[in-house]
Scaffold this motif. Structure first.
Motif, PDB file in Angstrom:
ATOM      1  N   LEU A  99      -3.854  -0.042  -6.513  1.00  0.00           N
ATOM      2  CA  LEU A  99      -3.777   0.071  -5.051  1.00  0.00           C
ATOM      3  C   LEU A  99      -2.825   1.188  -4.635  1.00  0.00           C
ATOM      4  CD1 LEU A  99      -3.696  -3.712  -4.099  1.00  0.00           C
ATOM      5  CD2 LEU A  99      -5.547  -2.092  -3.599  1.00  0.00           C
ATOM      6  N   ALA A 100      -1.695   1.287  -5.319  1.00  0.00           N
ATOM      7  CA  ALA A 100      -0.760   2.368  -5.009  1.00  0.00           C
ATOM      8  C   ALA A 100      -1.375   3.720  -5.344  1.00  0.00           C
ATOM      9  CB  ALA A 100       0.545   2.161  -5.764  1.00  0.00           C
ATOM     10  N   ARG A 101      -2.064   3.779  -6.491  1.00  0.00           N
ATOM     11  CA  ARG A 101      -2.697   5.036  -6.883  1.00  0.00           C
ATOM     12  C   ARG A 101      -3.815   5.402  -5.908  1.00  0.00           C
ATOM     13  NH1 ARG A 101      -0.115   7.804 -10.250  1.00  0.00           N
ATOM     14  NH2 ARG A 101      -0.289   6.431 -12.036  1.00  0.00           N
ATOM     15  N   SER A 102      -4.573   4.398  -5.468  1.00  0.00           N
ATOM     16  CA  SER A 102      -5.657   4.647  -4.520  1.00  0.00           C
ATOM     17  C   SER A 102      -5.122   5.184  -3.203  1.00  0.00           C
ATOM     18  CB  SER A 102      -6.439   3.352  -4.287  1.00  0.00           C
ATOM     19  OG  SER A 102      -7.466   3.545  -3.343  1.00  0.00           O
ATOM     20  N   ALA A 103      -3.998   4.631  -2.741  1.00  0.00           N
ATOM     21  CA  ALA A 103      -3.394   5.121  -1.504  1.00  0.00           C
ATOM     22  C   ALA A 103      -2.965   6.574  -1.645  1.00  0.00           C
ATOM     23  CB  ALA A 103      -2.197   4.253  -1.130  1.00  0.00           C
ATOM     24  N   ALA A 104      -2.367   6.905  -2.796  1.00  0.00           N
ATOM     25  CA  ALA A 104      -1.947   8.285  -3.028  1.00  0.00           C
ATOM     26  C   ALA A 104      -3.144   9.224  -3.057  1.00  0.00           C
ATOM     27  CB  ALA A 104      -1.166   8.371  -4.337  1.00  0.00           C
ATOM     28  N   ASP A 105      -4.235   8.782  -3.678  1.00  0.00           N
ATOM     29  CA  ASP A 105      -5.447   9.600  -3.736  1.00  0.00           C
ATOM     30  C   ASP A 105      -6.044   9.797  -2.344  1.00  0.00           C
ATOM     31  OD1 ASP A 105      -5.178   9.812  -6.458  1.00  0.00           O
ATOM     32  OD2 ASP A 105      -6.658   8.260  -6.927  1.00  0.00           O
ATOM     33  N   ALA A 106      -6.039   8.733  -1.536  1.00  0.00           N
ATOM     34  CA  ALA A 106      -6.578   8.818  -0.182  1.00  0.00           C
ATOM     35  C   ALA A 106      -5.760   9.787   0.666  1.00  0.00           C
ATOM     36  CB  ALA A 106      -6.606   7.436   0.468  1.00  0.00           C
ATOM     37  N   ALA A 107      -4.455   9.722   0.525  1.00  0.00           N
ATOM     38  CA  ALA A 107      -3.595  10.631   1.278  1.00  0.00           C
ATOM     39  C   ALA A 107      -3.820  12.077   0.846  1.00  0.00           C
ATOM     40  CB  ALA A 107      -2.135  10.244   1.078  1.00  0.00           C
ATOM     41  N   ARG A 108      -4.052  12.271  -0.436  1.00  0.00           N
ATOM     42  CA  ARG A 108      -4.283  13.625  -0.944  1.00  0.00           C
ATOM     43  C   ARG A 108      -5.609  14.182  -0.414  1.00  0.00           C
ATOM     44  NH1 ARG A 108      -4.168  12.392  -5.915  1.00  0.00           N
ATOM     45  NH2 ARG A 108      -1.898  12.447  -6.054  1.00  0.00           N
ATOM     46  N   ARG A 109      -6.632  13.319  -0.339  1.00  0.00           N
ATOM     47  CA  ARG A 109      -7.932  13.757   0.187  1.00  0.00           C
ATOM     48  C   ARG A 109      -7.864  14.092   1.673  1.00  0.00           C
ATOM     49  NH1 ARG A 109      -9.756   9.444  -3.082  1.00  0.00           N
ATOM     50  NH2 ARG A 109      -9.904   8.086  -1.257  1.00  0.00           N
ATOM     51  N   ALA A 110      -6.974  13.417   2.375  1.00  0.00           N
ATOM     52  CA  ALA A 110      -6.853  13.633   3.818  1.00  0.00           C
ATOM     53  C   ALA A 110      -6.230  14.976   4.146  1.00  0.00           C
ATOM     54  CB  ALA A 110      -6.033  12.512   4.451  1.00  0.00           C
ATOM     55  N   GLY A 111      -5.557  15.557   3.208  1.00  0.00           N
ATOM     56  CA  GLY A 111      -4.943  16.859   3.447  1.00  0.00           C
ATOM     57  C   GLY A 111      -3.992  17.196   2.328  1.00  0.00           C
ATOM     58  N   PRO A 112      -3.680  18.472   2.160  1.00  0.00           N
ATOM     59  CA  PRO A 112      -2.773  18.869   1.082  1.00  0.00           C
ATOM     60  C   PRO A 112      -1.408  18.224   1.284  1.00  0.00           C
ATOM     61  CG  PRO A 112      -3.087  20.668   2.639  1.00  0.00           C
ATOM     62  CD  PRO A 112      -4.064  19.602   3.009  1.00  0.00           C
ATOM     63  N   GLY A 113      -0.837  17.757   0.209  1.00  0.00           N
ATOM     64  CA  GLY A 113       0.474  17.120   0.282  1.00  0.00           C
ATOM     65  C   GLY A 113       1.249  17.338  -0.990  1.00  0.00           C
ATOM     66  N   ARG A 114       2.446  16.813  -1.000  1.00  0.00           N
ATOM     67  CA  ARG A 114       3.288  16.954  -2.181  1.00  0.00           C
ATOM     68  C   ARG A 114       2.905  15.914  -3.238  1.00  0.00           C
ATOM     69  NH1 ARG A 114       9.176  17.197   0.524  1.00  0.00           N
ATOM     70  NH2 ARG A 114       8.289  15.429   1.665  1.00  0.00           N
ATOM     71  N   GLU A 115       3.327  16.178  -4.448  1.00  0.00           N
ATOM     72  CA  GLU A 115       3.051  15.275  -5.554  1.00  0.00           C
ATOM     73  C   GLU A 115       3.583  13.876  -5.255  1.00  0.00           C
ATOM     74  OE1 GLU A 115       1.542  14.569  -9.443  1.00  0.00           O
ATOM     75  OE2 GLU A 115       1.448  16.392  -8.235  1.00  0.00           O
ATOM     76  N   THR A 116       2.819  12.862  -5.651  1.00  0.00           N
ATOM     77  CA  THR A 116       3.202  11.464  -5.447  1.00  0.00           C
ATOM     78  C   THR A 116       3.154  10.721  -6.774  1.00  0.00           C
ATOM     79  OG1 THR A 116       2.238  11.519  -3.227  1.00  0.00           O
ATOM     80  CG2 THR A 116       2.681   9.352  -4.171  1.00  0.00           C
ATOM     81  N   TRP A 117       4.109   9.808  -6.958  1.00  0.00           N
ATOM     82  CA  TRP A 117       4.176   9.026  -8.188  1.00  0.00           C
ATOM     83  C   TRP A 117       4.152   7.537  -7.876  1.00  0.00           C
ATOM     84  CZ3 TRP A 117       7.143  13.290  -7.094  1.00  0.00           C
ATOM     85  CH2 TRP A 117       6.934  14.409  -7.908  1.00  0.00           C
ATOM     86  N   VAL A 118       3.690   6.750  -8.848  1.00  0.00           N
ATOM     87  CA  VAL A 118       3.594   5.301  -8.704  1.00  0.00           C
ATOM     88  C   VAL A 118       4.597   4.632  -9.643  1.00  0.00           C
ATOM     89  CG1 VAL A 118       2.130   3.272  -9.051  1.00  0.00           C
ATOM     90  CG2 VAL A 118       1.185   5.338  -7.984  1.00  0.00           C
ATOM     91  N   ALA A 119       5.444   3.786  -9.060  1.00  0.00           N
ATOM     92  CA  ALA A 119       6.423   3.029  -9.832  1.00  0.00           C
ATOM     93  C   ALA A 119       6.025   1.561  -9.829  1.00  0.00           C
ATOM     94  CB  ALA A 119       7.819   3.197  -9.226  1.00  0.00           C
ATOM     95  N   ALA A 120       5.791   0.987 -11.001  1.00  0.00           N
ATOM     96  CA  ALA A 120       5.404  -0.411 -11.114  1.00  0.00           C
ATOM     97  C   ALA A 120       6.644  -1.289 -11.007  1.00  0.00           C
ATOM     98  CB  ALA A 120       4.689  -0.662 -12.437  1.00  0.00           C
ATOM     99  N   SER A 121       6.683  -2.129  -9.984  1.00  0.00           N
ATOM    100  CA  SER A 121       7.837  -2.973  -9.738  1.00  0.00           C
ATOM    101  C   SER A 121       7.918  -4.121 -10.734  1.00  0.00           C
ATOM    102  CB  SER A 121       7.779  -3.547  -8.320  1.00  0.00           C
ATOM    103  OG  SER A 121       8.783  -4.512  -8.124  1.00  0.00           O
ATOM    104  N   VAL A 122       9.087  -4.273 -11.346  1.00  0.00           N
ATOM    105  CA  VAL A 122       9.380  -5.417 -12.218  1.00  0.00           C
ATOM    106  C   VAL A 122      10.586  -6.126 -11.623  1.00  0.00           C
ATOM    107  CG1 VAL A 122       9.894  -6.193 -14.546  1.00  0.00           C
ATOM    108  CG2 VAL A 122       8.550  -4.100 -14.209  1.00  0.00           C
ATOM    109  N   GLY A 123      10.338  -7.208 -10.920  1.00  0.00           N
ATOM    110  CA  GLY A 123      11.418  -7.960 -10.307  1.00  0.00           C
ATOM    111  C   GLY A 123      12.081  -8.900 -11.296  1.00  0.00           C
ATOM    112  N   PRO A 124      13.213  -9.470 -10.934  1.00  0.00           N
ATOM    113  CA  PRO A 124      13.946 -10.352 -11.844  1.00  0.00           C
ATOM    114  C   PRO A 124      13.307 -11.733 -11.975  1.00  0.00           C
ATOM    115  CG  PRO A 124      15.039 -10.281  -9.725  1.00  0.00           C
ATOM    116  CD  PRO A 124      13.913  -9.283  -9.658  1.00  0.00           C
ATOM    117  N   TYR A 125      13.751 -12.465 -12.966  1.00  0.00           N
ATOM    118  CA  TYR A 125      13.271 -13.826 -13.221  1.00  0.00           C
ATOM    119  C   TYR A 125      13.408 -14.701 -11.975  1.00  0.00           C
ATOM    120  CZ  TYR A 125      13.263 -18.550 -15.302  1.00  0.00           C
ATOM    121  OH  TYR A 125      13.018 -19.863 -15.596  1.00  0.00           O
ATOM    122  N   GLY A 126      14.522 -14.551 -11.271  1.00  0.00           N
ATOM    123  CA  GLY A 126      14.764 -15.380 -10.102  1.00  0.00           C
ATOM    124  C   GLY A 126      13.746 -15.203  -8.994  1.00  0.00           C
TER     125      GLY A 126
END
Length: 330
Positions: A99-126
């Motif tokens: 979903l994050a990658r798809s959003a970045a791709d959609a934004a890129r198709r909408a117009g030229p933009g800067r590079e975007t990266w996806v960070a996979a969130s790993v939350g704590p046990y709690g």
């Protein structure tokens, strides 16, 4: 799934500060989503994935260059309580990255933009317990037990092809050690980010000891703090950089307090984008917001970073001009 084309996030950090996104949950609530159950925003990976993608797009429009996935509270145990099997949970963890990658791709198709990266969130046990214990730590589990908890979800997220792992809102040193060990197994770069209070981890440990967990680790991209009061950031950044020699990552919350029992925010917001100058001077290179910091504040934060970049470029031009040899005297 292919990672982002172009340079790596590490390359971008070498060039200067990079703007993270803001709080995913508050943006989802602004879109009308109900986050009142124990799965929080992770539930929408199954029930309303289009809302998650829309939230990512809102931050991209605000100028964010790093999107953090909706997997903070997504665990095998948590989804299992809702009747989802292992394969189903693996699918939702992978979906968070897609979903994050798809959003970045959609934004890129909408117009030229800067590079975007996806960070996979790993939350704590709690976060899986959904009782506020991620802000206390010290769950009574050993490092090895915490490794066993984190390993399957980190492996599933890594298999989905994020650019980096975000080990975030970590409350204590023991859990950080477990998360770092598991992240190292993936071969992906990652950042380690503690939630802090009073200049110590939420479990009360000195930050120098906490940050030392990441010292000497080759895959560590950045070390720092998130989901904390903005007043905590500057000192924590200085310590993180001094201990690890790595760039710092900072994304504090709005400054309001979270009442875990009532599941509501209290107090007033103190997040000030103008503080980014002191944060970057201290060594922050990944900068954004956490809970209750929405697209408007992220956009303002990005504007401040652009101003700093322009000031730096102008200063460099002056230095270069001063160093040019002067012509012969007339």
């Amino acid at each position: 799934m292919a990672a982002s084309t172009g340079g790596t996030l590490a390359d971008a950090l070498d060039a200067g500060p990079v703007l993270l996104d803001g709080g995913l949950s508050n943006q989802l609530e602004a879109q009308g989503c109900d986050l009142s159950d124990a799965l929080w925003s992770a539930r929408l990976l199954a029930d309303a994935p289009e809302q998650v993608e829309a939230a990512h797009l809102a931050y991209l429009r605000a100028g964010a260059r790093v999107l953090i996935t909706a997997s903070y509270q997504a665990t095998f145990e948590g989804f299992g309580r809702y009747g989802l099997d292992r394969a189903g949970t693996e699918g939702l963890l992978a979906r968070s990255v897609k979903l994050a990658r798809s959003a970045a791709d959609a934004a890129r198709r909408a117009g030229p933009g800067r590079e975007t990266w996806v960070a996979a969130s790993v939350g704590p046990y709690g976060a899986m317990l959904a009782d506020g214990s991620e802000y206390r730590g010290r769950y009574g589990l050993s490092v090895r037990e915490l490794e066993r908890f984190h390993r399957p979800r980190v492996a599933a997220l890594a298999a989905a092809g994020p650019d980096v792992l975000a080990l975030e809102t970590v409350p204590d040193l023991d859990e950080a050690e477990a998360m770092v060990r598991v992240a190292e197994e993936t071969g992906l770069p990652y950042w380690l980010s503690y939630s802090v209070a009073g200049g110590r981890t939420r479990a009360g440990q000195p930050l120098e000891e906490a940050f030392a967990v990441a010292a000497g680790r080759e895959s560590v991209l950045a070390v720092g703090v998130n989901c904390c009061d903005p007043d905590e950031v500057r000192e924590a950044v200085e310590q993180a950089v001094a201990v690890t020699g790595r760039p710092a990552v900072v994304y504090p919350n709005s400054g309001e307090g979270w009442d875990a029992g009532a599941r509501e925010w209290t107090g007033r917001g103190t997040f000030d984008p103008g503080r980014v100058r002191s944060w970057t001077r201290a060594g922050a290179r990944l900068v954004g917001g956490c809970c209750r910091v929405g697209p408007d504040l992220v956009a303002e934060l990005g504007g401040r970073l652009e101003d700093l970049e322009a000031e730096s470029a102008e200063h460099l031009e002056h230095l270069e001009a001063a160093e040019k040899p002067k012509g012969p005297a007339q």
